[in-house]
Every structure is written in structure tokens, then in C-alpha cells.
Design a protein around this motif. Structure first.
Motif, PDB file in Angstrom:
ATOM      1  N   ASP A  29     -66.637 122.945  57.397  1.00 12.04           N
ATOM      2  CA  ASP A  29     -65.434 122.525  56.672  1.00 12.04           C
ATOM      3  C   ASP A  29     -64.349 122.010  57.615  1.00 12.04           C
ATOM      4  OD1 ASP A  29     -66.458 123.211  54.235  1.00 12.04           O
ATOM      5  OD2 ASP A  29     -65.077 124.875  53.846  1.00 12.04           O
ATOM      6  N   GLY A  30     -63.446 121.204  57.073  1.00  8.67           N
ATOM      7  CA  GLY A  30     -62.289 120.751  57.839  1.00  8.67           C
ATOM      8  C   GLY A  30     -61.407 121.949  58.166  1.00  8.67           C
ATOM      9  N   HIS A  31     -60.694 121.879  59.295  1.00  9.00           N
ATOM     10  CA  HIS A  31     -59.718 122.903  59.673  1.00  9.00           C
ATOM     11  C   HIS A  31     -60.349 124.233  60.075  1.00  9.00           C
ATOM     12  CE1 HIS A  31     -55.761 121.373  59.571  1.00  9.00           C
ATOM     13  NE2 HIS A  31     -55.256 122.591  59.591  1.00  9.00           N
ATOM     14  N   THR A  32     -61.627 124.223  60.429  1.00  7.47           N
ATOM     15  CA  THR A  32     -62.248 125.482  60.846  1.00  7.47           C
ATOM     16  C   THR A  32     -62.200 125.641  62.375  1.00  7.47           C
ATOM     17  OG1 THR A  32     -64.379 124.362  60.713  1.00  7.47           O
ATOM     18  CG2 THR A  32     -63.816 125.793  58.880  1.00  7.47           C
ATOM     19  N   GLY A  33     -61.759 124.603  63.085  1.00  3.21           N
ATOM     20  CA  GLY A  33     -61.638 124.724  64.544  1.00  3.21           C
ATOM     21  C   GLY A  33     -62.731 124.003  65.316  1.00  3.21           C
ATOM     22  N   THR A  35     -62.860 120.795  66.315  1.00  5.88           N
ATOM     23  CA  THR A  35     -62.302 119.956  67.383  1.00  5.88           C
ATOM     24  C   THR A  35     -61.788 120.827  68.537  1.00  5.88           C
ATOM     25  OG1 THR A  35     -61.714 118.234  65.817  1.00  5.88           O
ATOM     26  CG2 THR A  35     -60.524 118.225  67.891  1.00  5.88           C
ATOM     27  N   THR A  52     -54.556 125.747  72.633  1.00  4.17           N
ATOM     28  CA  THR A  52     -54.328 125.333  71.239  1.00  4.17           C
ATOM     29  C   THR A  52     -52.873 125.536  70.831  1.00  4.17           C
ATOM     30  OG1 THR A  52     -55.108 127.491  70.589  1.00  4.17           O
ATOM     31  CG2 THR A  52     -56.633 125.675  70.265  1.00  4.17           C
ATOM     32  N   THR A  56     -50.868 122.525  67.908  1.00  2.15           N
ATOM     33  CA  THR A  56     -51.298 123.087  66.625  1.00  2.15           C
ATOM     34  C   THR A  56     -51.357 121.999  65.544  1.00  2.15           C
ATOM     35  OG1 THR A  56     -49.040 123.756  66.368  1.00  2.15           O
ATOM     36  CG2 THR A  56     -50.618 125.500  66.892  1.00  2.15           C
ATOM     37  N   LEU A  58     -52.718 118.976  65.774  1.00  9.03           N
ATOM     38  CA  LEU A  58     -53.715 117.950  66.032  1.00  9.03           C
ATOM     39  C   LEU A  58     -54.138 117.366  64.684  1.00  9.03           C
ATOM     40  CD1 LEU A  58     -55.491 118.258  69.059  1.00  9.03           C
ATOM     41  CD2 LEU A  58     -57.156 117.751  67.334  1.00  9.03           C
ATOM     42  N   THR A 162     -64.645 131.125  63.908  1.00 13.91           N
ATOM     43  CA  THR A 162     -63.407 130.944  64.694  1.00 13.91           C
ATOM     44  C   THR A 162     -62.299 131.839  64.120  1.00 13.91           C
ATOM     45  OG1 THR A 162     -62.745 129.130  63.263  1.00 13.91           O
ATOM     46  CG2 THR A 162     -63.997 128.542  65.235  1.00 13.91           C
ATOM     47  N   HIS A 163     -61.112 131.762  64.686  1.00 16.40           N
ATOM     48  CA  HIS A 163     -59.944 132.527  64.223  1.00 16.40           C
ATOM     49  C   HIS A 163     -60.162 134.038  64.337  1.00 16.40           C
ATOM     50  CE1 HIS A 163     -59.167 128.541  62.564  1.00 16.40           C
ATOM     51  NE2 HIS A 163     -57.904 128.879  62.357  1.00 16.40           N
ATOM     52  N   HIS A 166     -57.307 136.467  64.077  1.00 10.95           N
ATOM     53  CA  HIS A 166     -56.635 136.807  62.820  1.00 10.95           C
ATOM     54  C   HIS A 166     -56.828 138.262  62.392  1.00 10.95           C
ATOM     55  CE1 HIS A 166     -55.360 132.658  61.062  1.00 10.95           C
ATOM     56  NE2 HIS A 166     -55.008 132.818  62.313  1.00 10.95           N
ATOM     57  N   ILE A 206     -65.279 133.574  67.975  1.00  9.98           N
ATOM     58  CA  ILE A 206     -64.318 133.194  69.023  1.00  9.98           C
ATOM     59  C   ILE A 206     -62.906 133.068  68.466  1.00  9.98           C
ATOM     60  CG2 ILE A 206     -66.009 131.861  70.377  1.00  9.98           C
ATOM     61  CD1 ILE A 206     -64.425 129.322  69.277  1.00  9.98           C
ATOM     62  N   SER A 207     -61.962 133.050  69.386  1.00 11.35           N
ATOM     63  CA  SER A 207     -60.606 132.625  69.038  1.00 11.35           C
ATOM     64  C   SER A 207     -60.266 131.480  69.972  1.00 11.35           C
ATOM     65  CB  SER A 207     -59.604 133.752  69.245  1.00 11.35           C
ATOM     66  OG  SER A 207     -58.309 133.180  69.273  1.00 11.35           O
ATOM     67  N   ASN A 208     -59.854 130.378  69.417  1.00  9.27           N
ATOM     68  CA  ASN A 208     -59.449 129.255  70.269  1.00  9.27           C
ATOM     69  C   ASN A 208     -58.058 129.477  70.846  1.00  9.27           C
ATOM     70  OD1 ASN A 208     -61.579 127.272  70.419  1.00  9.27           O
ATOM     71  ND2 ASN A 208     -61.375 127.124  68.204  1.00  9.27           N
TER      72      ASN A 208
HETATM   73  N1  LIG Z   1     -55.320 131.059  65.185  1.00 11.23           N
HETATM   74  C1  LIG Z   1     -56.306 130.182  65.430  1.00 11.23           C
HETATM   75  N2  LIG Z   1     -56.123 128.881  65.122  1.00 11.23           N
HETATM   76  C2  LIG Z   1     -57.146 128.025  65.385  1.00 11.23           C
HETATM   77  C3  LIG Z   1     -58.366 128.436  65.963  1.00 11.23           C
HETATM   78  N3  LIG Z   1     -59.169 127.354  66.076  1.00 11.23           N
HETATM   79  C4  LIG Z   1     -58.480 126.311  65.598  1.00 11.23           C
HETATM   80  N4  LIG Z   1     -57.247 126.712  65.171  1.00 11.23           N
HETATM   81  C5  LIG Z   1     -56.218 125.908  64.516  1.00 11.23           C
HETATM   82  O1  LIG Z   1     -56.767 125.461  63.272  1.00 11.23           O
HETATM   83  C6  LIG Z   1     -56.385 124.129  62.998  1.00 11.23           C
HETATM   84  C7  LIG Z   1     -57.629 123.255  62.758  1.00 11.23           C
HETATM   85  O2  LIG Z   1     -58.362 123.168  63.981  1.00 11.23           O
HETATM   86  P1  LIG Z   1     -59.278 121.888  64.279  1.00 11.23           P
HETATM   87  O3  LIG Z   1     -59.930 122.134  65.587  1.00 11.23           O
HETATM   88  O4  LIG Z   1     -58.482 120.629  64.169  1.00 11.23           O
HETATM   89  O5  LIG Z   1     -60.318 122.005  63.073  1.00 11.23           O
HETATM   90  P2  LIG Z   1     -61.435 120.958  62.587  1.00 11.23           P
HETATM   91  O6  LIG Z   1     -60.847 120.227  61.423  1.00 11.23           O
HETATM   92  O7  LIG Z   1     -62.578 121.810  62.188  1.00 11.23           O
HETATM   93  O8  LIG Z   1     -61.776 120.061  63.732  1.00 11.23           O
HETATM   94  C8  LIG Z   1     -55.516 123.689  64.187  1.00 11.23           C
HETATM   95  O9  LIG Z   1     -54.156 123.833  63.797  1.00 11.23           O
HETATM   96  C9  LIG Z   1     -55.866 124.660  65.292  1.00 11.23           C
HETATM   97  O10 LIG Z   1     -54.785 124.877  66.174  1.00 11.23           O
HETATM   98  C10 LIG Z   1     -58.525 129.834  66.270  1.00 11.23           C
HETATM   99  O11 LIG Z   1     -59.561 130.301  66.766  1.00 11.23           O
HETATM  100  N5  LIG Z   1     -57.461 130.653  65.973  1.00 11.23           N
END
Ligand SMILES: Nc1nc2c(ncn2[C@@H]2O[C@H](COP(=O)(O)OP(=O)(O)O)[C@@H](O)[C@H]2O)c(=O)[nH]1
Ligand SMILES: [Mg+2]
Length: 258
Positions: A29-33, A35, A52, A56, A58, A162-163, A166, A206-208
């Protein structure tokens, strides 16, 4: 070992230097981390992590993104270099409207044209540990991966949560992940007849932001390459051939003295 197999096309061995390459594809899914994880892995080559917190906002991925990273390791006397090509597919489902960049189906078409490597060595199915829906949606992404032939006999799968930072909001628990793994293995075998052994499917959290788990992800990527290329078997068979060749040379030398 078959010498025309993808393994042999993607691996070069010169004396004790082994170099292999292969595609690592992020899907989910989008926004899962996706990138940020790829950026973290790619920055690893320069010896530090992508921060990151600095970035935030991106923007949403509306294209096929790519990068690379290189890992080094040793197996006995061999120096192994793994050079992986990272491809990150957008999480936006279907096709996008004109002027809105690329959604998944558009980008996967482009991937087909630009990929230099046909075989996906690792498929990283990415979800947010604090968003169960993104985990459940991996079923949708599995279907897309099968439909677009992103899984082959060579592919290892990493279920990437990811995350992790949290904390209490991490709602995807280990029994759900284990159940998910079993479902993936069974679906892949039933639908495309590819039997992925338990050594080729992994779950990593993981946590990015705090970077927790990134070392483990790096090790898992390295191990997945080792398994996909059957490097231990490869080295053993090379050593065996070398021993036989040496024996023949010794025999020839002895014969020439007689
Ligand atoms: N707290 C937290 N935020 C994250 C993590 N990974 C990504 N993010 C945030 O989640 C958002 C989406 O990440 P992105 O890499 O662009 O997701 P993509 O759409 O799957 O490529 C961004 O605002 C990141 O800073 C993580 O492990 N922990
Ligand atoms: Mg992205």
C-alpha cells in the motif's frame, strides 16, 4: 547446476571473488514506508542511514523509483559482493488519470521495459505494523505480484512491517504474520506451482525513524541472496571441481615422470 539458469547469468566468479546481482522489488500500500526503507538501504552503502525526520513530507510516489545497494560478505576464502537493484512500485492501485503520474499498473508496465534483470531475487511486501488494513491488503499485492510474474523459482519473500516505533499502536501481531506467511506459501504453490521453502520467506520489523531492525533487514537481504543463488553449494561444487582438476594435473605430472 544448470549453467543457463538465471543464477549463472547473474553471478560472476573470478578466482575467489564472487559478485551477484538481482532485482529487489518493493510492493505494498501507499504510505507504508517503501520509499524510506529503500532510501535507508541505499544510503547504507555510504555508511549512514537516511534520516526520515528531516523528510516527513516526501511526496507520494507517482513513478517507478529505483536505486541500488551493495553488500559485502565472506564465505570461507571467497569474497562475496551482492549488488542489488532496488525497484519501488507505487502503492496507488490501478492506473492513474492523465497528469497524475503513474499508479501501480502504469509503473509495473514501465518496470517490464526498464528492468535490466528479469528475475526478482527478493520481493519485499511492505505494510505498516500500526495499520492492520495495510497488512490485510498484502493479499491484493500478492495477486498483483502473481499476475505480473514478479515471483519465480529464484524469489525470496520478505514480509516487511514498518513503523515499529509506533509502540502500543502496533496492532499486527506475530500470529497474524505467521498465518500470513502460511497463506502466501500456499497461494503461490496452488496458483503458480512454485514451492517456496521456509528458508525463502522471512518476516522483518523495522522503524525508519529509530532505525531499529534495519541491521536485521540488511542481514535478511544478504541471506536471501545466499539462498537464492545457493552460494554454499556453488562454492562447494567449485572447490570440488578444483580438487579434481588438481588431481588430474598431479596424475599427468606423475605419468610424465614415468
Ligand atoms: N514513524 C514512522 N514513519 C515512517 C516509517 N517509515 C516511513 N514513515 C513515514 O511514512 C510516510 C510514508 O513513507 P513512504 O516511504 O513515502 O511510503 P511509500 O508510499 O510506501 O513509499 C512518510 O511520511 C515517512 O516519513 C517508520 O518506520 N516509522
Ligand atoms: Mg513511495
Amino acid at each position: 547446476m544448470r549453467f543457463d539458469s538465471p543464477k549463472n547469468r547473474l553471478l560472476i566468479c573470478r578466482e575467489t571473488d564472487i559478485t551477484c546481482t538481482g532485482g529487489v522489488v518493493f510492493i505494498g500500500d501507499g504510505h507504508t514506508g517503501k520509499t524510506h526503507t529503500a532510501l535507508n538501504l541505499a544510503q547504507y552503502k555510504k555508511g549512514h542511514f537516511y534520516d526520515t525526520t528531516d523528510c516527513t513530507n516526501l511526496s507520494k510516489s507517482v513513478n517507478l523509483e529505483f536505486d541500488y545497494f551493495i553488500l559485502y560478505s565472506n564465505i570461507e576464502k571467497y569474497k562475496v559482493t551482492i549488488s542489488s537493484q532496488l525497484f519501488i512500485l507505487p502503492g496507488q492501485k490501478g492506473r492513474s488519470e492523465i497528469g497524475e503520474g503513474l499508479a501501480f499498473e502504469d509503473a509495473v508496465d514501465m518496470y517490464r521495459n526498464v528492468r535490466s534483470i528479469n528475475d526478482v531475487v527478493i520481493l519485499i511486501m511492505t505494510y505498516n505494523l500500526a495499520d492492520v488494513k495495510s497488512f490485510q491488503n498484502l493479499e491484493y499485492w500478492l495477486n498483483r505480484a502473481i499476475e505480473h510474474e514478479l515471483i519465480s523459482d529464484l524469489t525470496s519473500i520478505i514480509l516487511l512491517g514498518t513503523h515499529l516505533d509506533h509502540g502500543l499502536f502496533v496492532t499486527t501481531n506475530d500470529s497474524m504474520i505467521e498465518e500470513g506467511k502460511r497463506y502466501l506459501l500456499k497461494s503461490i504453490e496452488d496458483r503458480i506451482g512454485i514451492k517456496i521453502g521456509s528458508d525463502r520467506i522471512h518476516s522483518v520489523k523495522i522503524s525508519n525513524t529509530t532505525r531499529e531492525g534495519l541491521d536485521n533487514l540488511q542481514d535478511t537481504v544478504l541471506n536471501s541472496f545466499f539462498h537464492s543463488f545457493e552460494l554454499i553449494d556453488y562454492i562447494n561444487s567449485r572447490d570440488q571441481v578444483a580438487k579434481i582438476e588438481q588431481k588430474i594435473i598431479n596424475q599427468e605430472n606423475e605419468d610424465s615422470f614415468i
